[in-house]
Write a protein that holds these residues in place. Structure first.
Motif, PDB file in Angstrom:
ATOM      1  N   CYS A  48       0.746  -1.301  -0.028  1.00 28.97           N
ATOM      2  CA  CYS A  48      -0.003  -0.089   0.163  1.00 28.97           C
ATOM      3  C   CYS A  48       1.015   1.272  -0.138  1.00 28.97           C
ATOM      4  CB  CYS A  48      -1.009  -0.038   1.268  1.00 28.97           C
ATOM      5  SG  CYS A  48      -0.065   0.031   2.893  1.00 28.97           S
ATOM      6  N   PRO A  49       0.287   2.331  -0.229  1.00 27.92           N
ATOM      7  CA  PRO A  49       1.149   3.613  -0.315  1.00 27.92           C
ATOM      8  C   PRO A  49       1.881   4.063   0.968  1.00 27.92           C
ATOM      9  CG  PRO A  49      -0.869   4.109  -1.459  1.00 27.92           C
ATOM     10  CD  PRO A  49      -0.980   2.717  -0.894  1.00 27.92           C
ATOM     11  N   ALA A  50       1.151   3.538   2.179  1.00 31.82           N
ATOM     12  CA  ALA A  50       1.978   4.024   3.435  1.00 31.82           C
ATOM     13  C   ALA A  50       3.124   3.264   3.593  1.00 31.82           C
ATOM     14  CB  ALA A  50       0.604   3.584   4.487  1.00 31.82           C
ATOM     15  N   LYS A  51       2.907   1.882   3.434  1.00 28.30           N
ATOM     16  CA  LYS A  51       4.230   0.894   3.607  1.00 28.30           C
ATOM     17  C   LYS A  51       5.243   1.187   2.537  1.00 28.30           C
ATOM     18  CE  LYS A  51       5.168  -3.836   3.051  1.00 28.30           C
ATOM     19  NZ  LYS A  51       4.823  -5.417   2.841  1.00 28.30           N
ATOM     20  N   ALA A  52       4.913   1.578   1.333  1.00 32.33           N
ATOM     21  CA  ALA A  52       5.878   1.907   0.576  1.00 32.33           C
ATOM     22  C   ALA A  52       6.760   3.136   0.954  1.00 32.33           C
ATOM     23  CB  ALA A  52       5.323   2.043  -1.057  1.00 32.33           C
ATOM     24  N   ALA A  53       5.741   4.015   1.537  1.00 27.22           N
ATOM     25  CA  ALA A  53       6.354   5.295   1.807  1.00 27.22           C
ATOM     26  C   ALA A  53       7.170   5.436   2.885  1.00 27.22           C
ATOM     27  CB  ALA A  53       5.209   6.382   2.387  1.00 27.22           C
ATOM     28  N   ILE A  54       6.724   4.567   4.159  1.00 29.31           N
ATOM     29  CA  ILE A  54       7.883   4.308   5.047  1.00 29.31           C
ATOM     30  C   ILE A  54       9.154   3.557   4.716  1.00 29.31           C
ATOM     31  CG2 ILE A  54       7.996   2.868   7.257  1.00 29.31           C
ATOM     32  CD1 ILE A  54       4.858   3.014   7.586  1.00 29.31           C
ATOM     33  N   ILE A  55       9.147   2.612   3.803  1.00 30.67           N
ATOM     34  CA  ILE A  55      10.334   1.836   3.348  1.00 30.67           C
ATOM     35  C   ILE A  55      11.023   2.930   2.641  1.00 30.67           C
ATOM     36  CG2 ILE A  55      11.069   0.150   1.962  1.00 30.67           C
ATOM     37  CD1 ILE A  55       8.670  -1.532   2.741  1.00 30.67           C
ATOM     38  N   ASP A  56      10.647   3.849   1.739  1.00 27.13           N
ATOM     39  CA  ASP A  56      11.362   4.503   1.018  1.00 27.13           C
ATOM     40  C   ASP A  56      12.013   5.723   1.782  1.00 27.13           C
ATOM     41  OD1 ASP A  56      12.009   5.829  -1.765  1.00 27.13           O
ATOM     42  OD2 ASP A  56      10.884   7.418  -0.997  1.00 27.13           O
ATOM     43  N   LEU A  57      11.251   6.131   2.887  1.00 25.53           N
ATOM     44  CA  LEU A  57      11.869   7.165   3.681  1.00 25.53           C
ATOM     45  C   LEU A  57      13.038   6.423   4.477  1.00 25.53           C
ATOM     46  CD1 LEU A  57      11.383   9.857   5.168  1.00 25.53           C
ATOM     47  CD2 LEU A  57      10.537   8.553   7.058  1.00 25.53           C
ATOM     48  N   VAL A  58      13.167   5.210   5.050  1.00 26.73           N
ATOM     49  CA  VAL A  58      14.164   4.771   5.536  1.00 26.73           C
ATOM     50  C   VAL A  58      15.228   4.443   4.692  1.00 26.73           C
ATOM     51  CG1 VAL A  58      14.911   2.599   6.697  1.00 26.73           C
ATOM     52  CG2 VAL A  58      12.647   3.639   7.369  1.00 26.73           C
ATOM     53  N   LYS A  59      15.155   4.205   3.441  1.00 25.25           N
ATOM     54  CA  LYS A  59      16.176   3.936   2.632  1.00 25.25           C
ATOM     55  C   LYS A  59      16.922   5.015   2.294  1.00 25.25           C
ATOM     56  CE  LYS A  59      14.325  -0.477   0.466  1.00 25.25           C
ATOM     57  NZ  LYS A  59      13.881  -1.104  -0.618  1.00 25.25           N
ATOM     58  N   THR A  60      16.022   6.087   1.937  1.00 24.14           N
ATOM     59  CA  THR A  60      16.648   7.375   1.399  1.00 24.14           C
ATOM     60  C   THR A  60      17.417   8.100   2.492  1.00 24.14           C
ATOM     61  OG1 THR A  60      14.475   8.624   1.625  1.00 24.14           O
ATOM     62  CG2 THR A  60      15.124   7.379  -0.651  1.00 24.14           C
ATOM     63  N   THR A  61      16.821   8.094   3.662  1.00 27.32           N
ATOM     64  CA  THR A  61      17.500   8.916   4.882  1.00 27.32           C
ATOM     65  C   THR A  61      18.731   8.194   5.489  1.00 27.32           C
ATOM     66  OG1 THR A  61      15.868   8.069   6.369  1.00 27.32           O
ATOM     67  CG2 THR A  61      15.257  10.140   5.437  1.00 27.32           C
ATOM     68  N   THR A  62      18.883   6.849   5.159  1.00 27.34           N
ATOM     69  CA  THR A  62      20.057   6.061   5.900  1.00 27.34           C
ATOM     70  C   THR A  62      21.155   5.450   4.841  1.00 27.34           C
ATOM     71  OG1 THR A  62      18.750   4.076   5.741  1.00 27.34           O
ATOM     72  CG2 THR A  62      18.541   5.113   7.813  1.00 27.34           C
ATOM     73  N   ASP A  63      20.872   5.961   3.881  1.00 32.10           N
ATOM     74  CA  ASP A  63      21.868   5.844   2.556  1.00 32.10           C
ATOM     75  C   ASP A  63      22.715   7.121   2.633  1.00 32.10           C
ATOM     76  OD1 ASP A  63      23.314   5.140   0.632  1.00 32.10           O
ATOM     77  OD2 ASP A  63      22.003   5.062  -0.889  1.00 32.10           O
ATOM     78  N   PRO A  64      24.326   6.891   2.793  1.00 32.78           N
ATOM     79  CA  PRO A  64      25.144   7.973   3.042  1.00 32.78           C
ATOM     80  C   PRO A  64      25.296   8.557   1.554  1.00 32.78           C
ATOM     81  CG  PRO A  64      25.973   5.996   4.164  1.00 32.78           C
ATOM     82  CD  PRO A  64      24.644   5.365   3.516  1.00 32.78           C
ATOM     83  N   ALA A  65      24.822   7.677   0.349  1.00 38.64           N
ATOM     84  CA  ALA A  65      25.081   8.196  -0.723  1.00 38.64           C
ATOM     85  C   ALA A  65      23.619   9.061  -1.136  1.00 38.64           C
ATOM     86  CB  ALA A  65      25.291   7.193  -1.664  1.00 38.64           C
TER      87      ALA A  65
END
Length: 351
Positions: A48-65
């Motif tokens: 669902c959009p909420a699940k995708a948004a949580i995962i995307d936020l975590v990935k983009t905010t924890t990737d040093p690149a």
């Protein structure tokens, strides 16, 4: 347990003052580095959009690149409690606690037995109890939440929370937590986020079980708070006595104010479920960089409850989710989580 309750809003009933308003477990707290992603970090969520948004936020905010990378010290996640991480209907758990404590209060002060509203509560007449006024609830709250030292209050809550059971499910209130939200907390902590409660409920009340049930340390609980007064007990021990004085009303605008006072940083992600959480989401998503606000919509009467009045759901004074809030969420990109559509399971005990 009261089946129906049409009482005042959370600001008055659960403001730590209804002027108002154990076990040792090691939980993952997250490290400085992002952890390897599991096949599905949120297994109790449907796609669902909420699940995708949580995962995307975590990935983009924890990737040093990533240009949206956030150092670990800035990774703050806030969660409302009632209606967001555990059941709040048909009446807030802390209000049930106050009502259940009346018998003990009267036992200690027998002169209250024939005095209202204590007399009505002792009668067990649910219809009469549901009609108690705000002034009645104030008297009950003052009697059950104040006048004792902090340690005594914590012991009283700990005993109650271990033994009290919800009428519908026949389970302790601490088992009526939402499995998908627990997974979100674990996922965020595994990726270096600090998870905080920012709740309209009483701060001292929630701190008793937050670590055991949610893995949130007591110092990461921001809630409505009563004043305390330093003094000494009969044995000369230094104590803090709970007073009928509201210090922080952690609801609506009080939530971002409490976040600033007790956390000192704007959250990156915030979870709520009602109009009382609007300002927290507003504050969170008004910050620069990657931000996310999410709202739980109770639309599953079979597995939990259904109330709004957004989207044609029944109206309620407990956990109100208005059409205006729904519209604002759509305009501002806040994700609305449908219990019915987005969650495979609601409770940990669900099959």
């Amino acid at each position: 347990m009261i089946k129906k309750f049409h009482g005042p809003d959370r600001r008055l009933v659960l403001g730590g003052l209804v002027v108002l308003p154990l076990l040792s477990v090691t939980w993952p707290t997250g490290g400085a580095q992002a952890q390897p992603a599991a096949a599905d970090p949120l297994p109790s969520w449907n796609d669902c959009p909420a699940k995708a948004a949580i995962i995307d936020l975590v990935k983009t905010t924890t990737d040093p690149a990533s240009p949206k990378f956030i150092p670990v010290e800035g990774r703050i996640a806030t969660f409302d409690q009632d209606g967001t991480t555990w059941v709040e209907h048909p009446i807030y758990t802390q209000v049930v606690y106050c009502l259940d404590r009346v018998a003990d209060v009267v036992k200690a002060k027998p002169e209250l037995k024939g005095v209202e509203p204590f007399k009505t509560v002792l009668s067990g007449d649910r219809a009469a109890i549901a009609k108690l006024t705000l002034k009645d609830l104030e008297k009950i709250a003052v009697a059950t939440l104040t006048g004792m030292d902090v340690e005594t209050f914590q012991a009283q809550v700990a005993t109650w929370i271990e033994n009290a059971k919800d009428a519908r499910w026949g389970r302790p209130y601490t088992e009526l937590v939402y499995q998908p939200m627990l997974e979100a907390m674990f996922y965020l902590r595994d990726n270096g986020y600090k998870t905080y409660f920012v709740t309209g409920g009483g701060q001292d009340f929630v701190r008793v079980y937050a670590q055991r049930v949610y893995g949130i340390p007591r110092e990461q609980v921001v809630g409505s708070a009563l004043g305390v007064k330093f003094g000494h007990d009969a044995q000369g021990k230094a104590v803090l006595i709970k007073e009928p004085r509201l210090v922080l009303n952690d609801d609506k605008a009080g939530k971002p104010e409490g976040i600033h006072l007790e956390i000192g940083a704007r959250p990156v992600i915030a979870f709520g479920n009602s109009v009382g959480d609007r300002e927290m989401l507003d504050y969170t998503t008004s910050g620069a960089g990657a931000r996310l606000g999410l709202l739980v919509l109770h639309d599953d009467p079979a597995r939990e409850y259904a109330y709004g009045p957004a989207r044609g759901l029944p109206d309620t004074k407990i956990g109100t989710f208005t059409p205006a809030l729904d519209e604002e969420a759509a305009k501002r990109g806040w994700k609305v989580i449908s219990m019915k559509q987005d969650w495979k399971r609601i409770f940990p005990f669900d099959p």
